[in-house]
Each structure stands twice: as C-alpha cells, then as structure tokens.
Design an enzyme around this catalytic site. Sequence first.
Site, short mmCIF file in Angstrom:
data_model
loop_
_atom_site.label_atom_id
_atom_site.label_comp_id
_atom_site.label_asym_id
_atom_site.label_seq_id
_atom_site.Cartn_x
_atom_site.Cartn_y
_atom_site.Cartn_z
N THR A 46 4.68 -1.99 -7.39
CA THR A 46 3.32 -1.72 -6.96
C THR A 46 2.98 -2.41 -5.65
O THR A 46 3.53 -3.47 -5.34
CB THR A 46 2.32 -2.15 -8.05
OG1 THR A 46 0.99 -1.98 -7.57
CG2 THR A 46 2.52 -3.61 -8.44
N SER A 47 2.06 -1.81 -4.91
CA SER A 47 1.56 -2.43 -3.68
C SER A 47 0.50 -3.48 -3.96
O SER A 47 0.06 -4.17 -3.04
CB SER A 47 0.97 -1.35 -2.76
OG SER A 47 1.97 -0.43 -2.36
N ASP B 262 2.42 8.74 -7.34
CA ASP B 262 1.30 9.67 -7.21
C ASP B 262 0.70 9.71 -5.81
O ASP B 262 -0.18 10.54 -5.55
CB ASP B 262 0.18 9.28 -8.18
CG ASP B 262 -0.60 8.07 -7.69
OD1 ASP B 262 -1.83 8.18 -7.54
OD2 ASP B 262 0.02 7.03 -7.43
N ASP C 276 -1.12 2.15 -9.85
CA ASP C 276 -2.39 2.86 -9.72
C ASP C 276 -2.17 4.35 -9.54
O ASP C 276 -1.47 4.79 -8.62
CB ASP C 276 -3.18 2.31 -8.52
CG ASP C 276 -3.87 1.00 -8.83
OD1 ASP C 276 -4.47 0.89 -9.92
OD2 ASP C 276 -3.81 0.08 -8.00
N LYS D 169 4.92 -0.10 1.01
CA LYS D 169 5.11 1.35 1.06
C LYS D 169 4.37 1.90 2.28
O LYS D 169 3.30 1.40 2.61
CB LYS D 169 4.55 1.98 -0.23
CG LYS D 169 5.24 1.48 -1.50
CD LYS D 169 4.52 2.02 -2.75
CE LYS D 169 5.12 1.44 -4.02
NZ LYS D 169 4.44 1.90 -5.24
N ASP E 123 5.35 3.28 -10.14
CA ASP E 123 4.17 2.81 -9.41
C ASP E 123 3.12 2.48 -10.47
O ASP E 123 3.30 2.77 -11.66
CB ASP E 123 3.69 3.92 -8.48
CG ASP E 123 2.38 3.59 -7.80
OD1 ASP E 123 2.26 2.50 -7.22
OD2 ASP E 123 1.45 4.42 -7.90
#
Length: 217
Positions: free
Chosen positions: A109-110, A166, A14, A141, A12
């Site tokens: 990543t989103s 995270d 961030d 996600k 991931d």
Amino acid sequence: MIDIVASGVLFDMDGTLVDSTSVVEGAWGRFGAAHDIDPRTILAFSHGRQTIDTIRHFLPDLPPAEQRRVAEALVADEVENTRGIVEVPGAAAFVRRLVDAGVPVALVTSAPRDLALNRMRAAGVPVPQVVVTSEDTGQGKPHPEGYLRGAELLGLSADRCLAFEDAPAGVESARASGATTVVVGALESDATVGIPRVHGYDGVEVTVEGSAFRIRG
C-alpha cells in the site's frame, strides 16, 4: 471471469480490500478548500499514490519541509478517522481463504503503516504477515518498487504473483513489477485493457495445485 494460477498474492489496500471513500474524500476535500484546488482534480491524481507525492504535485512551490508537514498533518487526520470504513465486498473472507489454503499473501500500500493497519482493522480484513507501506519504499506507485519488495518478502519473484489493484498508479506499478494483475472495481483506462477484473470477492474460489494455487471467479 478470472482463472489464474500463481504462487502468491499481492494486495493493494484502499479500494481493493478496504473502502475508505468517505474518509479520503473528506480529507482531500478539506485540503482542496484550503488551497483553492478542485477536490475532484486532487482525487483523480492522488488515488493509489503516497500523500507526499500528491502534495508535491499540487503544491510544488512549497519548501520540502513544509510539504512534509502538510502531508504528515493529512495522514494524522486520516489515521484517527475510521468512521464509515468497510471492506470491499467479500474481501475479509477471501483473504482468510487464501491464508487458510497456505497461500503467501502480502499487503502493498501507498499508505503509512499506522494508517494501513487502522483501516484494515476497522474494515475487519485480516492483516497479512507481510505488509509493505510507504515507509518501506523509496519510490511510490506507479514505480514497481513496492510490489517487487512485497514479492521478495514472500520469497517469490513478482512474475509468480497475482496482484489486485483498483487505481491507475497501482495498476501501472503492479504490471511494471511483472505480476499478473487483476483490476478490482470499475476502473477503465488504457492500462486496464485486456486485464481480468472482479467487482468483489464473493464467489471467488481458491484451490491449491501443488506448490501453486488457482483462483477462479
């Protein structure tokens, strides 16, 4: 302590490789003020999710075109704002150690691609060759599509990969894909029970073992 053998790594961004807390809190704080929503409530839901999914959740009565416009405006603001963005401790060196050891690495990543690349560069973290962003998936996600796609692009099945996450939605996504999951940071939830954890990457070792590798730390 972690001691895991795998064939590829899925990161991931961030909160996992990049600390963009100040930018994210500022953007959602302004959004919350404009719509009379407590920013803490927004942040609790939004972390790890695509911006459009958060807009749909908190502004469900807006027409879809207006939801997209609001999401695009938020993202555009964040793309240009990199002040205060730093790496999660040891992230840049850890990614380099993996790449130098020949480990297949993907970013999942989103965030949209421009935002992801800007933040990675601002934090000084190397961008892996494989990058899966919000534009590359139909479902964000906590759906596992992103991690499944990242593993596929590495030429691996997700259950042969190690995923670092995270956020609650991200942990759900990674685990649902079948990847062995490591929590980064202080997240505590039902989904993290029994999962190995790191609070940074300083001191995490990478050794090659045949066609696989071992991570210890």
